[in-house]
Write a protein that holds these residues in place. Structure first.
Motif, mmCIF file in Angstrom:
data_model
loop_
_atom_site.group_PDB
_atom_site.id
_atom_site.type_symbol
_atom_site.label_atom_id
_atom_site.label_comp_id
_atom_site.label_asym_id
_atom_site.label_seq_id
_atom_site.Cartn_x
_atom_site.Cartn_y
_atom_site.Cartn_z
ATOM 1 N N UNK A 1 1.697 -8.511 -18.228
ATOM 2 C CA UNK A 1 1.678 -7.079 -18.596
ATOM 3 C C UNK A 1 1.337 -6.933 -20.077
ATOM 4 N N UNK A 2 0.337 -6.146 -20.369
ATOM 5 C CA UNK A 2 -0.055 -5.960 -21.760
ATOM 6 C C UNK A 2 -0.243 -4.471 -22.016
ATOM 7 N N UNK A 3 0.843 -3.818 -22.336
ATOM 8 C CA UNK A 3 0.691 -2.395 -22.657
ATOM 9 C C UNK A 3 1.395 -2.134 -23.973
ATOM 10 N N UNK A 4 0.636 -1.665 -24.937
ATOM 11 C CA UNK A 4 1.222 -1.423 -26.247
ATOM 12 C C UNK A 4 2.103 -0.176 -26.179
ATOM 13 N N UNK B 110 -1.113 -4.054 -32.394
ATOM 14 C CA UNK B 110 -1.117 -5.322 -31.656
ATOM 15 C C UNK B 110 -2.372 -6.142 -31.962
ATOM 16 N N UNK B 309 8.352 -10.717 -26.473
ATOM 17 C CA UNK B 309 7.406 -10.091 -25.539
ATOM 18 C C UNK B 309 8.121 -9.476 -24.326
ATOM 19 N N UNK B 313 7.992 -5.589 -23.111
ATOM 20 C CA UNK B 313 7.511 -5.258 -21.769
ATOM 21 C C UNK B 313 8.587 -4.552 -20.955
ATOM 22 N N UNK B 316 9.067 -0.969 -22.026
ATOM 23 C CA UNK B 316 7.925 -0.154 -21.594
ATOM 24 C C UNK B 316 8.022 0.125 -20.098
#
Lengths: 94, 330
Positions: A1-4, B110, B309, B313, B316
């Motif tokens: 998962x890569x959501x800023x 980022x 990380x 995550x 979010x």
């Protein structure tokens, strides 16, 4: 998962009953965390008594390209300023 | 400085007659002292150079937490510990202000952090030196923050609005940093013989690395000339270094410490000190990654980023889930 984390704009009201004022922005996952982060990032020295956060994406800004046209109507209305009127010194402070 | 040797992609600084109408209007705004805001038109080089410079500046604030963080658990008193914690927290804040300023130029935080971790962006050379004793924490506040202030005070007038505003905030907070450092030095220099020796040793080790912070002489540099025309650099490296030496030498004298430079001498004619240049070979080696702590610093940064990380995550995901159930309930 890569959501800023999304960006939020931060507004702070200082001690003396002034308006909330834009102080900067920050990243946070949600509004609650944005408030907490804003507390740490922007009020470490008692800069405020109230914080607003708004998702940056929700801000609508005026178009910088039409700046001249947008603000032109106020340019020639100097009678809106108190210094336009000559009041004789004899009248006293007004 | 916190941003050292920032490249501009320029080969020659052009005068107004050589510019396109759009560029000329832009340069004239800067010459008039107007602020450039993120949505205004700007030349590509201005945008790219600012991203490099502000990004490097932000990275320096964040990496700069590491040498001082080293002493939080070992501060000599509870008060010193609370002060150091507050200072290190300020540095995190300064990094955040600056990342936000850079982001207005169309790059994400980022992305900048990933470029740093990939070795494609730099941070100030000074943070690659170790903090071996408590006196080093004094020397860092006094000299390193002192040198940073030299550069940041004029940058409050920089042409790019968000950068200028970040600098104004940072300068307001930075003078506490320098004063708390000098306060530590006064205590150490006025202490017993062992403490005095530690204070002198810290000055000996941090003097030249602090002079290097300003970068090598840039009298001939086209990049500096371009950055100065754009008002994203206000003084030459030599001017700032001279100012720093002139300000710092009397402070060292007050402490009864000796600046480790046998050629240091007051020059009556120019009204400032003559002093020795730092070893620029050492500076370039540090920039290349071969300083005493480069690897350690980057490892600590990457580890913090990777270890955090799952937290980023998870927060979010939680926010997305709550948002989804809120929308469904409407």
């Amino acid at each position: 998962m890569k959501k800023e984390w999304p960006l939020w704009e931060v507004f702070i009201r200082g001690q003396h009953g002034l308006n909330h004022r834009h102080v900067g922005s920050l990243h946070a996952p949600d509004a609650e965390m944005a408030i907490k982060n804003a507390r740490d990032v922007y009020t470490r020295r008692k800069e405020g008594v109230s914080i607003w956060v708004v998702p940056s994406a929700q801000i609508t800004a005026s178009d910088p390209g039409s700046k001249d046209a947008l603000f032109e109507p106020s340019v020639d209305k100097i009678y809106r300023h108190p210094s336009f009127y000559n009041i004789p010194d004899d009248v006293g402070k007004m | 400085m916190y941003a050292q040797m920032v490249k501009t992609d320029t080969t020659k600084v052009r005068d107004l007659s050589e510019m396109s109408a759009q560029e000329r209007a832009f340069q004239e705004r800067i010459d008039r002292g107007e602020k450039i805001e993120p949505t205004d038109w700007m030349p590509d080089g201005y945008r790219k150079t600012l991203i490099r410079q502000i990004g490097q500046h932000a990275h320096s604030e964040i990496v700069g937490q590491l040498p001082e963080g080293n002493w939080i658990t070992r501060a000599p008193t509870l008060e010193r510990k609370a002060i150091l914690l507050a200072k290190v927290q300020d540095e995190a804040g300064h990094g955040l202000y600056l990342y936000c300023a850079a982001e207005t130029l169309g790059v994400s935080r980022d992305e900048l952090i990933e470029l740093l971790h990939a070795g494609k962006m730099k941070y100030s050379s000074i943070f690659n030196y170790p903090t071996l004793t408590w006196a080093d924490i004094g020397a860092v506040g006094w000299l390193v923050d002192g040198a940073a202030i030299m550069n940041q005070v004029p940058l409050q007038r920089t042409s790019f609005g968000p950068y200028s505003r970040a600098m104004i905030r940072i300068c307001k907070e930075e003078s506490f940093h320098q004063r708390q450092g000098y306060d530590i030095m006064m205590k150490m220099a006025g202490g017993n013989e062992a403490q005095r020796r530690m204070a002198q040793d810290a000055l000996d080790r941090f003097w030249y690395p602090s002079l290097m912070m300003f970068g090598p002489s840039d009298k001939e540099s086209v990049h500096s000339a371009q950055s100065m025309a754009w008002k994203i650099k206000i003084n030459t490296n030599d001017e700032l270094r001279q100012k720093f030496v002139d300000q710092t030498v009397p402070q060292a004298q007050y402490l009864g410490l000796t600046v480790p430079d046998e050629h240091l001498k007051w020059n009556e004619d120019k009204g400032s000190y003559d002093f020795s240049e730092p070893d620029w070979n050492e500076f370039f080696e540090v920039l290349k990654g071969n300083g005493p702590c480069n690897r350690e610093r980057m490892e600590a940064r990457v580890k913090a980023w990777e270890d955090g990380e799952w937290v980023r995550d998870a927060l979010m995901a939680h926010a997305d889930k709550r948002e989804a159930s809120r929308t469904a309930a409407e």
